[in-house]
Design a protein around this motif. Sequence first.
Motif, PDB file in Angstrom:
ATOM      1  N   LEU A  77       4.571   9.264  -0.588  1.00 25.59           N
ATOM      2  CA  LEU A  77       3.604  10.195   0.004  1.00 25.59           C
ATOM      3  C   LEU A  77       3.975  10.433   1.463  1.00 25.59           C
ATOM      4  O   LEU A  77       4.044   9.487   2.259  1.00 25.59           O
ATOM      5  CB  LEU A  77       2.192   9.615  -0.106  1.00 25.59           C
ATOM      6  CG  LEU A  77       1.055  10.475   0.439  1.00 25.59           C
ATOM      7  CD1 LEU A  77       0.927  11.769  -0.370  1.00 25.59           C
ATOM      8  CD2 LEU A  77      -0.260   9.698   0.414  1.00 25.59           C
TER       9      LEU A  77
ATOM     10  N   VAL B 180      -4.761   4.873  -8.590  1.00 24.37           N
ATOM     11  CA  VAL B 180      -4.054   3.877  -7.794  1.00 24.37           C
ATOM     12  C   VAL B 180      -3.451   2.852  -8.746  1.00 24.37           C
ATOM     13  O   VAL B 180      -4.170   2.114  -9.417  1.00 24.37           O
ATOM     14  CB  VAL B 180      -5.003   3.189  -6.796  1.00 24.37           C
ATOM     15  CG1 VAL B 180      -4.220   2.254  -5.882  1.00 24.37           C
ATOM     16  CG2 VAL B 180      -5.764   4.228  -5.973  1.00 24.37           C
TER      17      VAL B 180
ATOM     18  N   PHE C 222      -0.525   6.896  -7.350  1.00 27.40           N
ATOM     19  CA  PHE C 222       0.014   6.257  -6.154  1.00 27.40           C
ATOM     20  C   PHE C 222       0.412   4.827  -6.509  1.00 27.40           C
ATOM     21  O   PHE C 222      -0.435   3.994  -6.826  1.00 27.40           O
ATOM     22  CB  PHE C 222      -1.020   6.279  -5.028  1.00 27.40           C
ATOM     23  CG  PHE C 222      -1.477   7.678  -4.702  1.00 27.40           C
ATOM     24  CD1 PHE C 222      -0.782   8.455  -3.794  1.00 27.40           C
ATOM     25  CD2 PHE C 222      -2.576   8.232  -5.348  1.00 27.40           C
ATOM     26  CE1 PHE C 222      -1.182   9.758  -3.528  1.00 27.40           C
ATOM     27  CE2 PHE C 222      -2.989   9.526  -5.083  1.00 27.40           C
ATOM     28  CZ  PHE C 222      -2.287  10.298  -4.166  1.00 27.40           C
TER      29      PHE C 222
ATOM     30  N   ALA D 216       2.641   1.345  -5.457  1.00 27.37           N
ATOM     31  CA  ALA D 216       3.200   0.645  -4.308  1.00 27.37           C
ATOM     32  C   ALA D 216       4.697   0.420  -4.426  1.00 27.37           C
ATOM     33  O   ALA D 216       5.400   0.348  -3.414  1.00 27.37           O
ATOM     34  CB  ALA D 216       2.492  -0.695  -4.119  1.00 27.37           C
TER      35      ALA D 216
ATOM     36  N   THR E 248       4.316   3.923  -2.282  1.00 27.93           N
ATOM     37  CA  THR E 248       3.141   4.383  -1.546  1.00 27.93           C
ATOM     38  C   THR E 248       2.007   3.392  -1.794  1.00 27.93           C
ATOM     39  O   THR E 248       1.334   3.451  -2.832  1.00 27.93           O
ATOM     40  CB  THR E 248       2.723   5.797  -1.984  1.00 27.93           C
ATOM     41  OG1 THR E 248       3.808   6.713  -1.761  1.00 27.93           O
ATOM     42  CG2 THR E 248       1.497   6.262  -1.220  1.00 27.93           C
ATOM     43  N   ARG E 249       1.819   2.490  -0.864  1.00 27.31           N
ATOM     44  CA  ARG E 249       0.771   1.478  -1.019  1.00 27.31           C
ATOM     45  C   ARG E 249      -0.547   1.992  -0.449  1.00 27.31           C
ATOM     46  O   ARG E 249      -0.624   2.392   0.709  1.00 27.31           O
ATOM     47  CB  ARG E 249       1.169   0.177  -0.330  1.00 27.31           C
ATOM     48  CG  ARG E 249       0.205  -0.975  -0.610  1.00 27.31           C
ATOM     49  CD  ARG E 249       0.681  -2.258   0.049  1.00 27.31           C
ATOM     50  NE  ARG E 249       1.971  -2.696  -0.467  1.00 27.31           N
ATOM     51  CZ  ARG E 249       2.141  -3.348  -1.614  1.00 27.31           C
ATOM     52  NH1 ARG E 249       1.089  -3.624  -2.373  1.00 27.31           N
ATOM     53  NH2 ARG E 249       3.346  -3.707  -2.001  1.00 27.31           N
ATOM     54  N   ILE E 250      -1.583   1.983  -1.266  1.00 25.01           N
ATOM     55  CA  ILE E 250      -2.916   2.366  -0.824  1.00 25.01           C
ATOM     56  C   ILE E 250      -3.613   1.128  -0.283  1.00 25.01           C
ATOM     57  O   ILE E 250      -3.646   0.077  -0.921  1.00 25.01           O
ATOM     58  CB  ILE E 250      -3.726   2.977  -1.987  1.00 25.01           C
ATOM     59  CG1 ILE E 250      -3.031   4.242  -2.519  1.00 25.01           C
ATOM     60  CG2 ILE E 250      -5.150   3.286  -1.550  1.00 25.01           C
ATOM     61  CD1 ILE E 250      -2.910   5.370  -1.512  1.00 25.01           C
TER      62      ILE E 250
ATOM     63  N   THR F  30      -6.610   5.753   1.925  1.00 23.81           N
ATOM     64  CA  THR F  30      -5.663   5.698   3.032  1.00 23.81           C
ATOM     65  C   THR F  30      -4.438   4.916   2.596  1.00 23.81           C
ATOM     66  O   THR F  30      -4.560   3.824   2.027  1.00 23.81           O
ATOM     67  CB  THR F  30      -6.289   5.019   4.260  1.00 23.81           C
ATOM     68  OG1 THR F  30      -7.505   5.671   4.592  1.00 23.81           O
ATOM     69  CG2 THR F  30      -5.344   5.077   5.448  1.00 23.81           C
ATOM     70  N   SER F  31      -3.265   5.474   2.843  1.00 23.35           N
ATOM     71  CA  SER F  31      -2.023   4.786   2.490  1.00 23.35           C
ATOM     72  C   SER F  31      -1.568   3.912   3.649  1.00 23.35           C
ATOM     73  O   SER F  31      -2.058   4.016   4.773  1.00 23.35           O
ATOM     74  CB  SER F  31      -0.928   5.795   2.131  1.00 23.35           C
ATOM     75  OG  SER F  31      -0.443   6.419   3.301  1.00 23.35           O
ATOM     76  N   GLU F  32      -0.619   3.042   3.355  1.00 16.81           N
ATOM     77  CA  GLU F  32      -0.076   2.148   4.362  1.00 16.81           C
ATOM     78  C   GLU F  32       0.534   2.921   5.524  1.00 16.81           C
ATOM     79  O   GLU F  32       0.510   2.462   6.668  1.00 16.81           O
ATOM     80  CB  GLU F  32       0.978   1.258   3.698  1.00 16.81           C
ATOM     81  CG  GLU F  32       1.388   0.041   4.467  1.00 16.81           C
ATOM     82  CD  GLU F  32       2.288  -0.856   3.646  1.00 16.81           C
ATOM     83  OE1 GLU F  32       2.138  -2.087   3.728  1.00 16.81           O
ATOM     84  OE2 GLU F  32       3.147  -0.328   2.909  1.00 16.81           O
ATOM     85  N   SER F  33       1.045   4.118   5.243  1.00 10.38           N
ATOM     86  CA  SER F  33       1.664   4.935   6.297  1.00 10.38           C
ATOM     87  C   SER F  33       0.645   5.715   7.114  1.00 10.38           C
ATOM     88  O   SER F  33       0.996   6.341   8.104  1.00 10.38           O
ATOM     89  CB  SER F  33       2.655   5.916   5.667  1.00 10.38           C
ATOM     90  OG  SER F  33       1.964   6.893   4.884  1.00 10.38           O
TER      91      SER F  33
ATOM     92  N   THR G 136      -2.742  -6.696  -0.221  1.00 10.30           N
ATOM     93  CA  THR G 136      -2.076  -5.426   0.104  1.00 10.30           C
ATOM     94  C   THR G 136      -1.231  -5.543   1.365  1.00 10.30           C
ATOM     95  O   THR G 136      -0.467  -4.637   1.676  1.00 10.30           O
ATOM     96  CB  THR G 136      -3.102  -4.297   0.301  1.00 10.30           C
ATOM     97  OG1 THR G 136      -4.000  -4.648   1.366  1.00 10.30           O
ATOM     98  CG2 THR G 136      -3.905  -4.060  -0.979  1.00 10.30           C
TER      99      THR G 136
END
Length: 503
Positions: free
Chosen positions: A12, A23, A46, A48, A190-192, A204-207, A487
């Motif tokens: 993402l 997720v 999404f 990870a 893409t880790r939520i 919200t994603s990790e980025s 997470t």
Amino acid sequence: MDSTGSTSFPALAGDVEVDVAVVGGGIAGLCTAWELVRAGLQVAIFEADRVASGVTGYTTAKLTAQHGLVYAHLRSSFGADAARQYAASQQDAIAHVAEIVAELDIECDLERLPAFTYLPPESDPGQIEAEVEAATAAGLPASLVTETGLPYRIGAAIRVEQQAQFHPRRYLLALASDLTARGGQIFERTRIVGLDEGEPCRLTSESGATVTAREVVVATHYPIFDRAALFTRLEPRRELVVAAVIDPDDDPAGMYVTPAENTRSVRTAPYGEGRRLLIVTGETFKPGTPGVADRLATLTDWTSERFRVEAFAYHWAAQDNMTTDHVPHVGRLHPGAEHVYVATGFNAWGMSSAVMASRLLTGLIGGDVPPWAALYDPRRVHPTVEAGNFLKANIAVARRFVGDRIRPTTHADSPEDIAPGNGAIVRISGERCAAYRDDAGDLHTVSATCTHLGCLVAFNEVEKTWDCPCHGSRFGTDGTVIQGPATKPLRPREPDGQESGRT
């Protein structure tokens, strides 16, 4: 994993808006997303890591409604209707997979075979007799037998006809391809990490990217968002698996499981031209329990003593989440949830239960609620049935959490005591750190405190991972998250005790 290609869906890169955000890209997430896209909704997954590569990529892949001795338990605990609904929902899942395989022309080694649960010789057959009676009353084609295709004697067994086994990754990669062709989106790596249950919901994603969605499905195996305190009703369990090529004449022609001998599960799968791959599972243990190498040796010895095995081609481990009432949690995440759903607690029968979950969640979101929705509702309360398992699981977690803080937990006096290829908890500048020395002799140190709820991790010498004994989070030797509910990675620590600037 070895017999399929890798995936390369994008990460993402910016904010997105969809009808439904899913997720988790394992079997539950992929099947749910595919069903929703087919129903005409805009859906994004999404994941990870890579889709169909986590627990789903390392399953023994039995697609069956015969789940050990569950029907006698369901009938005695919840009534005959509950047992019938469970059987109907699981049988529906098997039939649905067969329909999709035909519809999309998927080559996934789908085979229809009987499934057995057996007890050893000289065991009291009463448990099997009760299970056959309950399963038959629930609508399964079940019978009691005393002989099977296994090369060793058994006592009584329940046999259920027309069950299935398949190659789940080939099946799911075909679904992923069809999903994207229909307009669905898949985001990997893409880790939520955040969820706002508003209208609409926001992830919200990790980025830092934001996902806006009308509905959210949490299908991360163990829920990464647990506002219903499901962690108090889930117990992670790990089992080892060994696989070896055998002659087709030695194929026991079925799927077998026994709760005896710390669990043994046996099946075969097609493996190249004219060969079968024997897959044996067992030696159940909680994540973070020591002695994994000894358990693996026990399982390989057991297999070699009973089957004509020359060499083992593979070994791995599978992780499951067991519920306190032995029924999965599929539905709205918590009593106040209106737009957030969860699928978890498949009790080691994740293939059929995940497909069932995809059908149930699609019905809840689309307004066509299946008759078994209440049976699986995560908001259900069965204090009498669950009390024993609930107390046992949570007392064990509490003892571990408190005990780690009041008794010595170091496994080595200093990092210098750790041999190459091994790991241990050591105190460095007063802090307990997880230290691993790789085969080249280089030391890797991270915090030993799990980032989920703060239990101390333990080293798994077979898989070279740091595993949390409380809720099953697993981390690489560099601290990266392999498996949730955590997470966030374990904090890097320098060997001198200083916190590293690495992330």
